[in-house]
Design an enzyme around this catalytic site. Structure first.
Site, mmCIF file in Angstrom:
data_model
loop_
_atom_site.group_PDB
_atom_site.id
_atom_site.type_symbol
_atom_site.label_atom_id
_atom_site.label_comp_id
_atom_site.label_asym_id
_atom_site.label_seq_id
_atom_site.Cartn_x
_atom_site.Cartn_y
_atom_site.Cartn_z
ATOM 1 N N LYS A 32 0.828 -1.216 0.000
ATOM 2 C CA LYS A 32 0.000 0.000 0.000
ATOM 3 C C LYS A 32 0.856 1.257 0.000
ATOM 4 O O LYS A 32 0.485 2.267 -0.596
ATOM 5 C CB LYS A 32 -0.977 -0.005 1.180
ATOM 6 C CG LYS A 32 -1.987 -1.129 1.075
ATOM 7 C CD LYS A 32 -3.413 -0.722 1.359
ATOM 8 C CE LYS A 32 -4.349 -1.806 0.834
ATOM 9 N NZ LYS A 32 -5.642 -1.883 1.406
ATOM 10 N N LYS A 83 -10.800 -5.563 -5.639
ATOM 11 C CA LYS A 83 -11.764 -4.503 -5.914
ATOM 12 C C LYS A 83 -11.092 -3.241 -6.445
ATOM 13 O O LYS A 83 -11.750 -2.390 -7.006
ATOM 14 C CB LYS A 83 -12.649 -4.188 -4.714
ATOM 15 C CG LYS A 83 -12.075 -4.231 -3.336
ATOM 16 C CD LYS A 83 -13.195 -3.902 -2.346
ATOM 17 C CE LYS A 83 -13.086 -4.568 -1.016
ATOM 18 N NZ LYS A 83 -12.153 -4.003 -0.076
ATOM 19 N N LYS A 130 -4.422 -11.711 -8.040
ATOM 20 C CA LYS A 130 -5.637 -11.845 -7.217
ATOM 21 C C LYS A 130 -6.781 -10.980 -7.768
ATOM 22 O O LYS A 130 -6.537 -9.866 -8.214
ATOM 23 C CB LYS A 130 -5.283 -11.380 -5.792
ATOM 24 C CG LYS A 130 -6.304 -11.717 -4.740
ATOM 25 C CD LYS A 130 -5.909 -11.119 -3.402
ATOM 26 C CE LYS A 130 -6.408 -9.701 -3.276
ATOM 27 N NZ LYS A 130 -6.633 -9.206 -1.935
HETATM 28 P P1 ATP Z 1 -8.030 -4.375 -2.307
HETATM 29 O O1 ATP Z 1 -7.870 -5.192 -3.532
HETATM 30 O O2 ATP Z 1 -8.668 -3.048 -2.552
HETATM 31 O O3 ATP Z 1 -6.795 -4.300 -1.460
HETATM 32 P P2 ATP Z 1 -9.472 -6.643 -1.424
HETATM 33 O O4 ATP Z 1 -10.407 -6.936 -2.552
HETATM 34 O O5 ATP Z 1 -8.260 -7.493 -1.288
HETATM 35 O O6 ATP Z 1 -9.091 -5.113 -1.424
HETATM 36 P P3 ATP Z 1 -10.124 -6.572 1.428
HETATM 37 O O7 ATP Z 1 -11.085 -5.581 1.977
HETATM 38 O O8 ATP Z 1 -8.686 -6.354 1.726
HETATM 39 O O9 ATP Z 1 -10.373 -6.736 -0.122
HETATM 40 O O10 ATP Z 1 -10.521 -8.025 1.915
HETATM 41 C C1 ATP Z 1 -11.725 -8.405 2.501
HETATM 42 C C2 ATP Z 1 -11.728 -9.913 2.682
HETATM 43 O O11 ATP Z 1 -11.865 -10.571 1.424
HETATM 44 C C3 ATP Z 1 -10.455 -10.466 3.330
HETATM 45 O O12 ATP Z 1 -10.767 -11.511 4.228
HETATM 46 C C4 ATP Z 1 -9.689 -10.976 2.148
HETATM 47 O O13 ATP Z 1 -8.784 -11.988 2.507
HETATM 48 C C5 ATP Z 1 -10.792 -11.491 1.235
HETATM 49 N N1 ATP Z 1 -10.433 -11.444 -0.187
HETATM 50 C C6 ATP Z 1 -10.160 -10.339 -0.918
HETATM 51 N N2 ATP Z 1 -9.889 -10.661 -2.211
HETATM 52 C C7 ATP Z 1 -9.982 -12.010 -2.297
HETATM 53 C C8 ATP Z 1 -9.808 -12.959 -3.377
HETATM 54 N N3 ATP Z 1 -9.492 -12.579 -4.609
HETATM 55 N N4 ATP Z 1 -10.006 -14.265 -3.110
HETATM 56 C C9 ATP Z 1 -10.340 -14.672 -1.872
HETATM 57 N N5 ATP Z 1 -10.509 -13.842 -0.806
HETATM 58 C C10 ATP Z 1 -10.335 -12.530 -1.006
#
Ligand code: ATP
Ligand code: LTN
Length: 334
Positions: free
Chosen positions: A115, A200, A197
């Protein structure tokens, strides 16, 4: 242990639109195991401001996220669903835990490094101490388990280290939490780059399926998913695109990769991708319908927000008062 059940805590940030990755990796597992535990599911809006947010947008997203928790199947009568910022104990405990956390430990956090690189113009102290606030979230409720996706494992490890350090000085104050990673869907990959991955914050909307995407969009995104030229539906590291689609299919329909390979034996990618799209729609459509119903009922949601914040404050205060006493803060005069 509350009401004879172990305690579960988890949370999600109200930043960006939730993806299928967030649902399959986190939300779906939360719903699956909720009955076995005394649960606390927080919309961690205080974590969100470690990155600059538009205030009106953050407020809106926080409410959407809280509503989605309920729409996904978490009954707010049985599960404590609340905004982190409504319970001041999170910030109070985080301050104390900051004094039991080393700079060197925080420096090793990969999420901080990622980040900081992404937001080089705003490497604030909150971004650095983010894991301490997360530790406070968890320890405040004496959580036994914390269901998260794989990317959060390092933050759970530091939480355990902080808790053990505190306990070694003051006795058994905190429960040491265990991480819980779901059997399937722990890492859903981007539809456009299956080595990355699904996230969002991805700039290409075709990389992610959003929870609010309509059925046609979902099917179209699945059909356009990047795969390979092998033309065999096989669960293998050599076919990361197909492997990811199998993971999505299995996670949506509670099937195994072996069953899926058999089901699509001799069939083309076109047919498989359509089936994946339909499987995703079958999971997201009911969630979207429930979400639409819930948002119509403002008074009901406001009631949930108020009573659950009070409930969370009640449980968290028990730990907070104990910790304050242990570290030597003067007693309150009543
Ligand atoms: P960003 O991509 O903006 O950093 P993010 O999509 O990774 O955000 P978070 O808010 O950090 O989302 O995560 C919320 C939850 O969703 C956490 O428990 C995280 O481990 C899970 N998560 C996020 N993306 C994935 C993914 N692609 N597959 C499985 N679990 C996920
Ligand atoms: N960092 C987590 C969100 C989060 C969390 C928590 C998860 C904040 N506090 C406590 C579990 C327990 C993330 O998913 N990005």
């Amino acid at each position: 242990m509350l009401d004879g059940k172990k305690t579960l805590f988890s949370g999600m940030q109200a930043t960006g639109n939730l993806t299928l990755g967030n649902y399959l990796g986190a939300l779906k597992n939360w719903v699956g195991i909720a009955d076995e535990y005394q649960t606390f599911y927080s919309v961690v809006d205080m974590h969100s401001i470690t990155v600059r947010q538009d205030p009106a947008e953050l407020r809106k997203r926080a409410r959407t996220l809280l509503t989605l928790y309920i729409a996904a199947g978490l009954d707010p009568e049985k599960n404590c669903i609340y905004y982190q910022s409504h319970v001041s104990g999170h910030a109070e405990l985080a301050w104390i835990l900051n004094c039991f956390t080393y700079m060197g430990e925080l420096n090793r956090m990969t999420q901080f490094k990622d980040k900081a690189a992404k937001h080089a113009d705003n490497i604030n102290a909150g971004l650095f101490t983010y894991p301490v606030l997360m530790a406070a979230d968890i320890l405040l409720y004496q959580a036994d388990v914390v269901p998260v996706g794989i990317d959060q494992k390092q933050h759970l490890e530091i939480t355990r280290d902080i808790a053990m350090r505190f306990n070694s000085v003051y006795g058994d104050v905190f429960t040491i939490p265990e991480v819980y990673i779901g059997k399937s869907g722990a890492k859903i990959m981007s539809l456009q780059d299956p080595l990355k991955k699904m996230s969002k914050s991805d700039e290409n909307p075709n990389s992610s399926i959003y929870l609010m995407d309509d059925p046609d969009t979902i099917i179209r995104k699945c059909k356009r998913a990047v795969t390979d030229s092998e033309a065999v539906v096989r669960y293998s590291e050599e076919q990361p695109g197909i492997k990811n689609l199998i993971d999505i299919y299995c996670s949506c329909l509670d099937k195994t990769p072996a069953e899926t390979e058999r089901e699509f034996d001799g069939k083309g990618y076109g047919e498989f991708k359509t089936a994946v799209g339909e499987a995703v729609v079958s999971v997201l459509k009911p969630l979207q319908d429930r979400f639409a119903d819930l948002t119509k009922n403002k008074d009901y949601l406001d009631g949930v927000i108020k009573t659950n914040a009070e409930k969370a404050a009640y449980f968290s205060n028990k730990t907070l008062r104990k910790v304050q006493k242990k570290v030597g803060f003067p007693e309150r005069i009543r």
